[in-house]
Design an enzyme around this catalytic site. Sequence first.
Site, short mmCIF file in Angstrom:
data_model
loop_
_atom_site.label_atom_id
_atom_site.label_comp_id
_atom_site.label_asym_id
_atom_site.label_seq_id
_atom_site.Cartn_x
_atom_site.Cartn_y
_atom_site.Cartn_z
NE ARG A 1 -11.11 -1.08 3.69
CZ ARG A 1 -11.72 -1.29 4.85
NH1 ARG A 1 -12.86 -1.96 4.90
NH2 ARG A 1 -11.20 -0.86 5.98
CG ASP B 1 -2.07 5.06 4.91
OD1 ASP B 1 -1.93 3.99 5.54
OD2 ASP B 1 -3.16 5.41 4.41
CE LYS C 1 -6.72 8.59 8.16
NZ LYS C 1 -7.34 7.50 8.91
CE LYS D 1 -3.36 2.53 2.91
NZ LYS D 1 -4.24 2.49 4.10
N1 BES Z 1 -4.42 4.27 6.88
C1 BES Z 1 -5.59 4.08 7.65
C2 BES Z 1 -5.41 3.07 8.77
C3 BES Z 1 -4.67 3.55 9.98
C4 BES Z 1 -5.23 4.45 10.85
C5 BES Z 1 -3.43 3.03 10.25
C6 BES Z 1 -4.55 4.84 11.97
C7 BES Z 1 -2.75 3.41 11.39
C8 BES Z 1 -3.30 4.32 12.24
C9 BES Z 1 -6.72 3.57 6.77
O1 BES Z 1 -6.75 4.06 5.48
C10 BES Z 1 -8.00 4.01 7.41
O2 BES Z 1 -8.22 5.17 7.50
N2 BES Z 1 -8.78 3.05 7.87
C11 BES Z 1 -9.98 3.33 8.55
C12 BES Z 1 -11.02 2.37 8.07
C13 BES Z 1 -12.40 2.71 8.48
C14 BES Z 1 -12.86 3.97 7.81
C15 BES Z 1 -13.30 1.55 8.13
C16 BES Z 1 -9.73 3.18 10.05
O3 BES Z 1 -8.98 2.29 10.45
O4 BES Z 1 -10.26 3.98 10.80
ZN ZN Z 2 -4.93 4.65 4.72
MN MN Z 3 -7.76 5.92 5.39
#
Ligand code: BES
Ligand code: ZN
Ligand code: MN
Length: 509
Positions: free
Chosen positions: A354, A291, A280, A268
Amino acid sequence: MDFSIKAFGQPQELASTKVGCIALGVFENQTLSQIASQLDQSGDIAAALKGGDISGTPGSSLILRKVRGIAAERVLLIGLGKMNALTEKGFSTAARALSAALNNIGAKDALIAFPLHAINGRDTAWGIRQIISIAFDQAYRADVMKSKRESVSKGVRKCLLALPAPEAADARIALAQGLAIAHGVELAKNLSNLPANVCTPTYLANTAKTMGRAHKLKVQVLDRKQIQGLKMGSFLSVAKGSEEPPKFIVLRHTGGNAKDAPIVLVGKGLTFDSGGISIKPGAGMDEMKYDMCGAASVLGTLLAVAELRLKLNVIGIIPSCENMPSGRANKPGDIVVSMSGQTIEILNTDAEGRLILCDALTYTERFKPAAVIDIATLTGACVTALGHHNSGLFSRHDQAHDQLAEELLSAGKATGDTAWRLPIEDAYQEQLKSNFADVANIGGPPGGSITAACFLERFTKQYTWAHLDIAGTAWRSGAAKGATGRPVPMLTEFLIRRATKQKTIARRR
Ligand code: BES
Ligand code: ZN
Ligand code: MN
Protein backbone atom coordinates in the site's frame (compact mmCIF):
# COMPACT_ATOMS: atom_id res chain seq x y z
CA MET A 1 1.15 -24.67 -31.25
CA ASP A 2 -0.23 -22.75 -34.17
CA PHE A 3 -4.02 -22.29 -34.35
CA SER A 4 -6.26 -21.23 -37.20
CA ILE A 5 -9.90 -21.49 -38.26
CA LYS A 6 -10.99 -23.82 -41.03
CA ALA A 7 -14.35 -22.78 -42.43
CA PHE A 8 -16.36 -25.60 -44.02
CA GLY A 9 -19.56 -25.80 -46.05
CA GLN A 10 -20.32 -29.51 -46.21
CA PRO A 11 -19.03 -31.99 -43.58
CA GLN A 12 -17.59 -33.94 -46.49
CA GLU A 13 -14.94 -31.22 -46.82
CA LEU A 14 -13.68 -32.25 -43.38
CA ALA A 15 -13.65 -35.93 -44.33
CA SER A 16 -11.45 -35.16 -47.32
CA THR A 17 -9.05 -32.83 -45.47
CA LYS A 18 -5.58 -34.38 -45.43
CA VAL A 19 -4.23 -33.98 -41.88
CA GLY A 20 -2.34 -36.13 -39.43
CA CYS A 21 -5.33 -36.25 -37.14
CA ILE A 22 -8.98 -35.27 -36.98
CA ALA A 23 -10.46 -34.88 -33.48
CA LEU A 24 -14.16 -35.61 -33.04
CA GLY A 25 -16.48 -35.59 -30.06
CA VAL A 26 -18.48 -38.60 -28.85
CA PHE A 27 -21.01 -38.92 -26.05
CA GLU A 28 -21.85 -41.56 -23.49
CA ASN A 29 -24.17 -44.40 -24.45
CA GLN A 30 -22.33 -45.00 -27.72
CA THR A 31 -23.57 -41.76 -29.27
CA LEU A 32 -21.63 -39.83 -31.89
CA SER A 33 -21.67 -36.05 -32.11
CA GLN A 34 -23.48 -34.80 -35.19
CA ILE A 35 -20.30 -34.11 -37.15
CA ALA A 36 -18.81 -37.45 -36.15
CA SER A 37 -21.83 -39.34 -37.40
CA GLN A 38 -21.87 -37.33 -40.65
CA LEU A 39 -18.24 -38.26 -41.27
CA ASP A 40 -18.66 -41.88 -40.24
CA GLN A 41 -19.91 -43.12 -43.61
CA SER A 42 -18.17 -46.46 -43.17
CA GLY A 43 -19.52 -47.07 -39.67
CA ASP A 44 -15.99 -47.68 -38.34
CA ILE A 45 -16.40 -45.09 -35.59
CA ALA A 46 -19.79 -46.37 -34.51
CA ALA A 47 -18.30 -49.86 -34.39
CA ALA A 48 -15.51 -48.73 -32.08
CA LEU A 49 -18.11 -47.20 -29.75
CA LYS A 50 -20.24 -50.33 -29.85
CA GLY A 51 -17.20 -52.44 -29.11
CA GLY A 52 -16.75 -50.50 -25.86
CA ASP A 53 -13.37 -49.05 -26.84
CA ILE A 54 -14.33 -45.60 -25.49
CA SER A 55 -16.82 -44.80 -22.73
CA GLY A 56 -17.67 -41.27 -23.86
CA THR A 57 -17.29 -39.86 -20.35
CA PRO A 58 -15.62 -36.42 -20.35
CA GLY A 59 -11.94 -36.81 -21.11
CA SER A 60 -12.05 -40.41 -22.33
CA SER A 61 -10.20 -40.85 -25.62
CA LEU A 62 -9.46 -43.30 -28.39
CA ILE A 63 -7.28 -43.15 -31.49
CA LEU A 64 -8.33 -44.99 -34.63
CA ARG A 65 -6.00 -45.19 -37.61
CA LYS A 66 -7.02 -45.04 -41.24
CA VAL A 67 -10.77 -44.90 -40.88
CA ARG A 68 -12.44 -45.60 -44.22
CA GLY A 69 -13.87 -42.51 -45.87
CA ILE A 70 -11.77 -40.11 -43.79
CA ALA A 71 -8.61 -38.69 -45.29
CA ALA A 72 -6.96 -37.91 -41.96
CA GLU A 73 -4.38 -40.50 -40.91
CA ARG A 74 -5.88 -40.74 -37.43
CA VAL A 75 -9.27 -40.14 -35.91
CA LEU A 76 -9.01 -39.01 -32.32
CA LEU A 77 -12.26 -39.54 -30.44
CA ILE A 78 -12.77 -37.49 -27.29
CA GLY A 79 -15.55 -38.17 -24.77
CA LEU A 80 -17.83 -35.21 -24.01
CA GLY A 81 -20.11 -36.82 -21.40
CA LYS A 82 -23.87 -37.13 -21.67
CA MET A 83 -25.51 -35.91 -24.84
CA ASN A 84 -27.47 -32.65 -24.36
CA ALA A 85 -25.64 -32.16 -21.08
CA LEU A 86 -22.29 -30.82 -22.26
CA THR A 87 -21.24 -28.75 -19.28
CA GLU A 88 -18.50 -26.18 -19.01
CA LYS A 89 -16.60 -28.55 -16.73
CA GLY A 90 -17.12 -31.55 -19.01
CA PHE A 91 -15.95 -29.57 -22.03
CA SER A 92 -12.85 -28.36 -20.20
CA THR A 93 -11.99 -31.92 -19.17
CA ALA A 94 -12.42 -32.98 -22.79
CA ALA A 95 -10.27 -30.07 -24.01
CA ARG A 96 -7.50 -31.13 -21.61
CA ALA A 97 -7.67 -34.71 -22.90
CA LEU A 98 -7.62 -33.38 -26.46
CA SER A 99 -4.59 -31.22 -25.81
CA ALA A 100 -2.74 -34.02 -24.00
CA ALA A 101 -3.45 -36.44 -26.84
CA LEU A 102 -2.35 -33.98 -29.53
CA ASN A 103 0.92 -33.47 -27.67
CA ASN A 104 1.63 -37.19 -27.65
CA ILE A 105 0.81 -38.46 -31.11
CA GLY A 106 2.95 -38.66 -34.21
CA ALA A 107 0.80 -36.28 -36.24
CA LYS A 108 2.13 -32.85 -37.18
CA ASP A 109 -1.22 -31.21 -37.87
CA ALA A 110 -4.75 -31.71 -36.61
CA LEU A 111 -8.30 -30.69 -37.45
CA ILE A 112 -10.61 -30.27 -34.46
CA ALA A 113 -14.33 -30.66 -35.20
CA PHE A 114 -16.05 -30.34 -31.84
CA PRO A 115 -19.70 -29.35 -31.19
CA LEU A 116 -18.69 -25.95 -29.81
CA HIS A 117 -22.23 -24.56 -30.12
CA ALA A 118 -23.59 -27.21 -27.72
CA ILE A 119 -21.88 -26.17 -24.48
CA ASN A 120 -24.52 -25.40 -21.86
CA GLY A 121 -24.52 -21.75 -20.83
CA ARG A 122 -21.55 -20.86 -23.07
CA ASP A 123 -21.13 -20.01 -26.73
CA THR A 124 -18.81 -21.08 -29.54
CA ALA A 125 -16.44 -18.20 -28.86
CA TRP A 126 -16.01 -19.42 -25.29
CA GLY A 127 -15.32 -22.95 -26.55
CA ILE A 128 -12.60 -21.69 -28.89
CA ARG A 129 -10.98 -19.55 -26.21
CA GLN A 130 -11.13 -22.42 -23.74
CA ILE A 131 -9.37 -24.84 -26.11
CA ILE A 132 -6.59 -22.29 -26.60
CA SER A 133 -6.25 -21.42 -22.95
CA ILE A 134 -5.99 -25.11 -22.00
CA ALA A 135 -3.51 -25.87 -24.79
CA PHE A 136 -1.20 -23.04 -23.69
CA ASP A 137 -1.58 -23.98 -20.05
CA GLN A 138 -0.60 -27.58 -20.72
CA ALA A 139 2.36 -26.63 -22.87
CA TYR A 140 3.69 -24.19 -20.26
CA ARG A 141 7.00 -25.08 -18.58
CA ALA A 142 8.77 -22.92 -15.99
CA ASP A 143 12.17 -24.20 -17.01
CA VAL A 144 14.19 -21.18 -18.23
CA MET A 145 16.41 -21.44 -15.13
CA LYS A 146 17.07 -25.19 -15.53
CA SER A 147 20.38 -26.15 -17.11
CA LYS A 148 18.50 -28.60 -19.32
CA ARG A 149 15.14 -27.44 -20.66
CA GLU A 150 12.44 -30.08 -20.22
CA SER A 151 11.79 -31.76 -23.54
CA VAL A 152 9.17 -29.87 -25.50
CA SER A 153 6.35 -31.91 -26.97
CA LYS A 154 6.99 -33.40 -30.37
CA GLY A 155 3.31 -33.70 -31.17
CA VAL A 156 0.94 -31.64 -33.25
CA ARG A 157 2.28 -28.23 -34.35
CA LYS A 158 -0.61 -26.90 -36.35
CA CYS A 159 -4.23 -26.98 -35.22
CA LEU A 160 -7.24 -26.16 -37.41
CA LEU A 161 -10.52 -25.48 -35.66
CA ALA A 162 -13.38 -26.53 -37.92
CA LEU A 163 -16.35 -24.12 -37.96
CA PRO A 164 -19.34 -23.88 -40.30
CA ALA A 165 -18.58 -21.11 -42.82
CA PRO A 166 -21.20 -18.63 -41.51
CA GLU A 167 -19.55 -18.77 -38.06
CA ALA A 168 -15.99 -18.42 -39.29
CA ALA A 169 -15.71 -14.63 -38.99
CA ASP A 170 -16.81 -14.61 -35.35
CA ALA A 171 -14.61 -17.61 -34.70
CA ARG A 172 -11.56 -15.74 -36.02
CA ILE A 173 -12.25 -12.93 -33.58
CA ALA A 174 -12.58 -15.41 -30.71
CA LEU A 175 -9.35 -17.07 -31.82
CA ALA A 176 -7.45 -13.79 -31.88
CA GLN A 177 -8.78 -12.89 -28.43
CA GLY A 178 -7.96 -16.33 -27.06
CA LEU A 179 -4.41 -16.14 -28.40
CA ALA A 180 -3.85 -12.60 -27.10
CA ILE A 181 -5.04 -13.59 -23.63
CA ALA A 182 -2.90 -16.74 -23.74
CA HIS A 183 0.17 -14.68 -24.70
CA GLY A 184 -0.56 -12.19 -21.91
CA VAL A 185 -0.98 -14.99 -19.38
CA GLU A 186 2.23 -16.61 -20.58
CA LEU A 187 4.21 -13.37 -20.16
CA ALA A 188 2.75 -12.83 -16.68
CA LYS A 189 3.63 -16.39 -15.66
CA ASN A 190 7.15 -16.16 -17.06
CA LEU A 191 7.94 -12.94 -15.22
CA SER A 192 6.31 -14.08 -12.00
CA ASN A 193 8.08 -17.43 -11.87
CA LEU A 194 11.54 -15.88 -12.30
CA PRO A 195 13.58 -15.67 -9.10
CA ALA A 196 13.96 -12.27 -7.45
CA ASN A 197 17.70 -12.17 -8.18
CA VAL A 198 16.86 -12.17 -11.90
CA CYS A 199 13.49 -10.41 -11.98
CA THR A 200 14.50 -7.11 -10.36
CA PRO A 201 12.78 -3.73 -10.85
CA THR A 202 15.36 -3.07 -13.59
CA TYR A 203 14.43 -6.35 -15.28
CA LEU A 204 10.74 -5.41 -15.25
CA ALA A 205 11.61 -2.00 -16.69
CA ASN A 206 13.69 -3.57 -19.47
CA THR A 207 10.88 -6.03 -20.22
CA ALA A 208 8.48 -3.10 -20.56
CA LYS A 209 10.90 -1.31 -22.91
CA THR A 210 11.37 -4.39 -25.11
CA MET A 211 7.62 -4.88 -25.21
CA GLY A 212 7.17 -1.23 -26.11
CA ARG A 213 9.50 -1.52 -29.11
CA ALA A 214 7.88 -4.76 -30.32
CA HIS A 215 4.27 -3.64 -29.90
CA LYS A 216 4.29 0.13 -30.39
CA LEU A 217 3.67 1.01 -26.76
CA LYS A 218 5.07 4.24 -25.37
CA VAL A 219 7.22 3.29 -22.42
CA GLN A 220 8.73 5.57 -19.84
CA VAL A 221 10.93 4.42 -16.95
CA LEU A 222 11.58 6.78 -14.06
CA ASP A 223 14.64 6.21 -11.89
CA ARG A 224 15.17 7.08 -8.23
CA LYS A 225 16.09 10.72 -8.95
CA GLN A 226 12.97 11.27 -11.03
CA ILE A 227 10.84 9.51 -8.43
CA GLN A 228 12.32 11.85 -5.83
CA GLY A 229 11.41 14.76 -8.08
CA LEU A 230 7.78 13.62 -7.94
CA LYS A 231 7.96 13.55 -4.12
CA MET A 232 6.89 9.92 -3.84
CA GLY A 233 8.12 9.76 -0.25
CA SER A 234 6.10 6.68 0.58
CA PHE A 235 7.27 4.56 -2.38
CA LEU A 236 10.88 5.68 -1.88
CA SER A 237 10.79 4.76 1.81
CA VAL A 238 10.14 1.12 0.92
CA ALA A 239 12.76 1.13 -1.84
CA LYS A 240 15.55 2.62 0.29
CA GLY A 241 16.12 -0.57 2.32
CA SER A 242 17.37 -2.41 -0.77
CA GLU A 243 20.49 -2.28 -2.91
CA GLU A 244 18.31 -2.72 -6.01
CA PRO A 245 17.34 0.63 -7.53
CA PRO A 246 13.56 1.29 -7.75
CA LYS A 247 11.83 1.87 -11.08
CA PHE A 248 8.56 3.57 -11.88
CA ILE A 249 7.29 2.19 -15.17
CA VAL A 250 4.64 3.79 -17.40
CA LEU A 251 3.34 2.06 -20.55
CA ARG A 252 0.80 3.57 -22.91
CA HIS A 253 -1.37 1.95 -25.53
CA THR A 254 -3.03 4.69 -27.57
CA GLY A 255 -5.66 2.83 -29.55
CA GLY A 256 -8.42 5.36 -28.85
CA ASN A 257 -8.88 8.98 -29.85
CA ALA A 258 -6.40 11.39 -28.34
CA LYS A 259 -9.12 12.96 -26.21
CA ASP A 260 -10.62 9.68 -24.92
CA ALA A 261 -10.00 9.30 -21.18
CA PRO A 262 -7.71 6.29 -20.59
CA ILE A 263 -8.20 3.25 -18.42
CA VAL A 264 -5.27 2.97 -16.07
CA LEU A 265 -3.99 -0.31 -14.62
CA VAL A 266 -1.68 0.01 -11.62
CA GLY A 267 0.30 -3.11 -10.62
CA LYS A 268 2.17 -3.76 -7.39
CA GLY A 269 5.74 -4.56 -8.40
CA LEU A 270 7.52 -5.77 -5.26
CA THR A 271 10.11 -8.04 -6.86
CA PHE A 272 10.78 -9.40 -3.38
CA ASP A 273 8.98 -8.80 -0.10
CA SER A 274 11.01 -9.98 2.88
CA GLY A 275 8.78 -7.91 5.15
CA GLY A 276 11.64 -5.48 5.84
CA ILE A 277 12.47 -4.85 9.51
CA SER A 278 9.08 -6.46 10.36
CA ILE A 279 10.64 -9.49 8.72
CA LYS A 280 8.57 -12.46 7.63
CA PRO A 281 9.11 -16.00 8.97
CA GLY A 282 11.52 -18.10 6.89
CA ALA A 283 9.13 -20.87 5.84
CA GLY A 284 7.70 -20.14 2.43
CA MET A 285 9.44 -16.78 2.13
CA ASP A 286 10.63 -17.75 -1.35
CA GLU A 287 7.05 -17.21 -2.51
CA MET A 288 7.44 -13.49 -1.91
CA LYS A 289 9.17 -13.36 -5.29
CA TYR A 290 5.54 -13.46 -6.44
CA ASP A 291 4.86 -10.07 -4.86
CA MET A 292 5.21 -8.57 -8.35
CA CYS A 293 2.35 -10.59 -9.84
CA GLY A 294 0.20 -7.44 -10.03
CA ALA A 295 2.91 -5.79 -12.13
CA ALA A 296 3.22 -8.92 -14.27
CA SER A 297 -0.53 -8.89 -14.90
CA VAL A 298 -0.34 -5.27 -16.04
CA LEU A 299 2.42 -6.15 -18.54
CA GLY A 300 0.53 -9.27 -19.67
CA THR A 301 -2.70 -7.34 -20.15
CA LEU A 302 -0.97 -4.56 -22.09
CA LEU A 303 0.62 -7.16 -24.33
CA ALA A 304 -2.83 -8.63 -25.06
CA VAL A 305 -4.34 -5.18 -25.60
CA ALA A 306 -1.53 -4.21 -28.00
CA GLU A 307 -1.76 -7.48 -29.88
CA LEU A 308 -5.52 -6.99 -30.35
CA ARG A 309 -4.98 -3.33 -31.25
CA LEU A 310 -7.94 -2.45 -29.02
CA LYS A 311 -9.50 0.88 -29.92
CA LEU A 312 -9.02 2.19 -26.42
CA ASN A 313 -6.45 4.20 -24.49
CA VAL A 314 -4.89 2.03 -21.80
CA ILE A 315 -2.07 3.03 -19.46
CA GLY A 316 -0.08 0.62 -17.30
CA ILE A 317 1.70 1.92 -14.21
CA ILE A 318 4.16 -0.14 -12.23
CA PRO A 319 5.91 1.06 -9.09
CA SER A 320 8.66 -1.51 -8.55
CA CYS A 321 11.19 -2.10 -5.77
CA GLU A 322 12.30 -4.63 -3.15
CA ASN A 323 11.28 -4.64 0.52
CA MET A 324 14.43 -5.55 2.45
CA PRO A 325 15.76 -5.12 5.99
CA SER A 326 18.91 -2.99 6.21
CA GLY A 327 20.44 -0.05 8.00
CA ARG A 328 18.58 2.23 5.64
CA ALA A 329 15.23 0.42 5.76
CA ASN A 330 11.96 1.75 7.15
CA LYS A 331 11.57 1.17 10.89
CA PRO A 332 8.27 0.60 12.68
CA GLY A 333 7.05 4.02 13.82
CA ASP A 334 8.69 5.91 10.96
CA ILE A 335 6.51 8.59 9.40
CA VAL A 336 6.73 9.34 5.67
CA VAL A 337 5.15 11.98 3.46
CA SER A 338 3.31 10.55 0.47
CA MET A 339 3.08 12.28 -2.92
CA SER A 340 -0.48 13.31 -2.00
CA GLY A 341 0.85 15.17 1.04
CA GLN A 342 -0.82 12.77 3.47
CA THR A 343 1.59 11.59 6.15
CA ILE A 344 1.76 7.87 6.94
CA GLU A 345 2.91 6.16 10.14
CA ILE A 346 4.57 2.87 9.20
CA LEU A 347 3.58 0.62 12.09
CA ASN A 348 4.54 -2.52 10.18
CA THR A 349 7.15 -2.44 7.42
CA ASP A 350 5.58 -5.57 5.92
CA ALA A 351 2.48 -3.59 4.89
CA GLU A 352 4.60 -2.12 2.09
CA GLY A 353 2.40 -2.76 -0.94
CA ARG A 354 0.00 0.00 0.00
CA LEU A 355 2.99 2.31 0.59
CA ILE A 356 4.19 2.02 -2.98
CA LEU A 357 0.70 1.89 -4.51
CA CYS A 358 -0.57 5.04 -2.82
CA ASP A 359 2.01 7.19 -4.61
CA ALA A 360 1.34 5.44 -7.93
CA LEU A 361 -2.39 6.13 -7.43
CA THR A 362 -1.69 9.82 -6.80
CA TYR A 363 0.53 9.97 -9.90
CA THR A 364 -2.37 8.45 -11.88
CA GLU A 365 -4.53 11.56 -11.30
CA ARG A 366 -2.66 13.39 -14.06
CA PHE A 367 -4.21 11.15 -16.74
CA LYS A 368 -7.79 12.17 -15.84
CA PRO A 369 -8.70 8.51 -16.22
CA ALA A 370 -12.07 7.01 -17.15
CA ALA A 371 -11.34 4.28 -14.61
CA VAL A 372 -8.40 3.05 -12.55
CA ILE A 373 -7.85 -0.54 -11.47
CA ASP A 374 -5.01 -1.51 -9.18
CA ILE A 375 -3.87 -5.10 -8.99
CA ALA A 376 -1.87 -6.27 -5.99
CA THR A 377 -0.81 -9.30 -3.98
CA LEU A 378 -1.75 -7.10 -1.08
CA THR A 379 -2.83 -9.13 1.95
CA GLY A 380 -2.62 -12.61 3.43
CA ALA A 381 -6.01 -11.75 4.93
CA CYS A 382 -7.56 -11.87 1.46
CA VAL A 383 -6.37 -15.46 1.11
CA THR A 384 -8.01 -16.25 4.45
CA ALA A 385 -11.25 -14.60 3.35
CA LEU A 386 -11.61 -15.93 -0.20
CA GLY A 387 -9.12 -18.78 -0.59
CA HIS A 388 -7.59 -19.41 -3.96
CA HIS A 389 -10.64 -19.29 -6.22
CA ASN A 390 -11.67 -15.64 -6.24
CA SER A 391 -9.62 -12.48 -6.26
CA GLY A 392 -10.86 -9.82 -3.85
CA LEU A 393 -12.60 -6.92 -5.59
CA PHE A 394 -13.05 -3.60 -3.83
CA SER A 395 -14.53 -0.30 -4.90
CA ARG A 396 -16.64 2.42 -3.37
CA HIS A 397 -20.38 1.88 -3.23
CA ASP A 398 -21.97 4.43 -5.54
CA GLN A 399 -23.41 4.12 -9.01
CA ALA A 400 -20.27 4.68 -11.04
CA HIS A 401 -18.24 2.32 -8.88
CA ASP A 402 -20.95 -0.34 -8.78
CA GLN A 403 -20.93 -0.30 -12.57
CA LEU A 404 -17.16 -0.70 -12.78
CA ALA A 405 -17.29 -3.51 -10.20
CA GLU A 406 -20.06 -5.27 -12.15
CA GLU A 407 -18.06 -5.04 -15.38
CA LEU A 408 -15.05 -6.63 -13.70
CA LEU A 409 -17.10 -9.36 -12.00
CA SER A 410 -18.81 -10.15 -15.28
CA ALA A 411 -15.53 -10.22 -17.26
CA GLY A 412 -14.22 -12.58 -14.56
CA LYS A 413 -17.16 -14.94 -14.98
CA ALA A 414 -16.78 -14.89 -18.76
CA THR A 415 -13.14 -15.97 -18.55
CA GLY A 416 -13.23 -18.22 -15.50
CA ASP A 417 -10.95 -15.70 -13.76
CA THR A 418 -13.41 -14.71 -11.08
CA ALA A 419 -13.49 -12.16 -8.27
CA TRP A 420 -15.70 -11.63 -5.25
CA ARG A 421 -16.65 -8.17 -4.02
CA LEU A 422 -15.84 -7.05 -0.51
CA PRO A 423 -16.87 -3.78 1.14
CA ILE A 424 -15.21 -0.40 1.39
CA GLU A 425 -16.86 1.56 4.19
CA ASP A 426 -15.85 4.49 6.34
CA ALA A 427 -16.39 2.43 9.49
CA TYR A 428 -13.22 0.49 8.63
CA GLN A 429 -11.22 3.72 8.22
CA GLU A 430 -11.32 4.11 12.02
CA GLN A 431 -8.86 1.23 12.29
CA LEU A 432 -6.27 3.23 10.34
CA LYS A 433 -6.10 6.13 12.81
CA SER A 434 -2.64 7.19 13.91
CA ASN A 435 -1.72 9.29 16.94
CA PHE A 436 1.15 10.92 15.07
CA ALA A 437 0.35 10.99 11.35
CA ASP A 438 -2.67 11.37 9.03
CA VAL A 439 -3.01 7.62 8.64
CA ALA A 440 -1.39 4.39 9.84
CA ASN A 441 -0.32 1.75 7.34
CA ILE A 442 -2.01 -1.12 9.21
CA GLY A 443 -5.47 -1.53 10.73
CA GLY A 444 -4.92 -4.57 12.93
CA PRO A 445 -6.04 -8.14 12.26
CA PRO A 446 -9.83 -7.67 11.83
CA GLY A 447 -10.75 -7.34 8.15
CA GLY A 448 -7.13 -7.01 7.04
CA SER A 449 -7.83 -7.03 3.32
CA ILE A 450 -10.60 -4.44 3.78
CA THR A 451 -8.51 -1.99 5.80
CA ALA A 452 -5.75 -2.35 3.19
CA ALA A 453 -8.28 -1.41 0.48
CA CYS A 454 -9.56 1.45 2.66
CA PHE A 455 -5.99 2.74 2.98
CA LEU A 456 -5.69 2.85 -0.84
CA GLU A 457 -9.13 4.42 -1.14
CA ARG A 458 -7.81 7.59 0.53
CA PHE A 459 -5.58 8.16 -2.51
CA THR A 460 -8.22 7.58 -5.20
CA LYS A 461 -10.74 10.36 -4.59
CA GLN A 462 -10.18 11.98 -8.00
CA TYR A 463 -11.46 9.14 -10.18
CA THR A 464 -13.49 5.95 -10.46
CA TRP A 465 -11.40 3.17 -9.02
CA ALA A 466 -11.39 -0.55 -8.24
CA HIS A 467 -8.83 -2.62 -6.37
CA LEU A 468 -8.08 -6.30 -7.02
CA ASP A 469 -6.35 -8.22 -4.22
CA ILE A 470 -4.80 -11.20 -6.01
CA ALA A 471 -2.83 -12.62 -3.05
CA GLY A 472 -4.80 -15.88 -3.25
CA THR A 473 -5.11 -16.25 -7.02
CA ALA A 474 -1.85 -15.11 -8.63
CA TRP A 475 0.13 -18.25 -7.87
CA ARG A 476 -0.16 -21.77 -6.53
CA SER A 477 1.92 -23.20 -3.67
CA GLY A 478 2.96 -26.78 -2.96
CA ALA A 479 3.92 -29.40 -5.52
CA ALA A 480 2.35 -27.44 -8.38
CA LYS A 481 4.01 -24.19 -7.28
CA GLY A 482 3.80 -21.64 -10.07
CA ALA A 483 2.19 -18.46 -11.28
CA THR A 484 -1.33 -18.59 -12.75
CA GLY A 485 -1.20 -15.47 -14.92
CA ARG A 486 -4.37 -14.20 -13.24
CA PRO A 487 -6.02 -11.73 -13.56
CA VAL A 488 -4.87 -11.17 -17.16
CA PRO A 489 -7.95 -12.96 -18.59
CA MET A 490 -10.39 -10.88 -16.53
CA LEU A 491 -8.66 -7.58 -17.27
CA THR A 492 -8.27 -8.25 -20.98
CA GLU A 493 -11.91 -9.29 -21.31
CA PHE A 494 -12.96 -6.16 -19.42
CA LEU A 495 -10.93 -4.01 -21.83
CA ILE A 496 -12.17 -5.86 -24.92
CA ARG A 497 -15.72 -5.10 -23.81
CA ARG A 498 -14.91 -1.46 -23.11
CA ALA A 499 -13.28 -1.13 -26.54
CA THR A 500 -16.20 -2.63 -28.43
CA LYS A 501 -18.70 -0.58 -26.44
CA GLN A 502 -16.73 2.57 -27.21
CA LYS A 503 -16.74 1.65 -30.88
CA THR A 504 -20.51 1.12 -31.03
CA ILE A 505 -21.08 4.41 -29.24
CA ALA A 506 -18.75 6.12 -31.73
CA ARG A 507 -20.61 4.58 -34.64
CA ARG A 508 -23.96 5.75 -33.30
CA ARG A 509 -22.77 9.34 -33.03
N1 BES B 1 2.80 -9.32 -0.04
C1 BES B 1 2.21 -9.43 1.23
C2 BES B 1 0.84 -10.10 1.19
C3 BES B 1 0.84 -11.58 1.03
C4 BES B 1 1.24 -12.41 2.05
C5 BES B 1 0.37 -12.13 -0.12
C6 BES B 1 1.19 -13.77 1.89
C7 BES B 1 0.30 -13.50 -0.28
C8 BES B 1 0.72 -14.32 0.73
C9 BES B 1 2.01 -8.05 1.84
O1 BES B 1 2.99 -7.12 1.56
C10 BES B 1 2.03 -8.24 3.33
O2 BES B 1 3.03 -8.63 3.83
N2 BES B 1 0.90 -7.98 3.96
C11 BES B 1 0.77 -8.17 5.35
C12 BES B 1 0.01 -7.01 5.91
C13 BES B 1 0.03 -6.92 7.39
C14 BES B 1 1.41 -6.61 7.89
C15 BES B 1 -0.95 -5.86 7.82
C16 BES B 1 0.03 -9.49 5.59
O3 BES B 1 -0.87 -9.82 4.82
O4 BES B 1 0.40 -10.19 6.51
ZN1 ZN C 1 3.99 -7.41 -0.21
MN1 MN D 1 4.62 -7.29 2.90
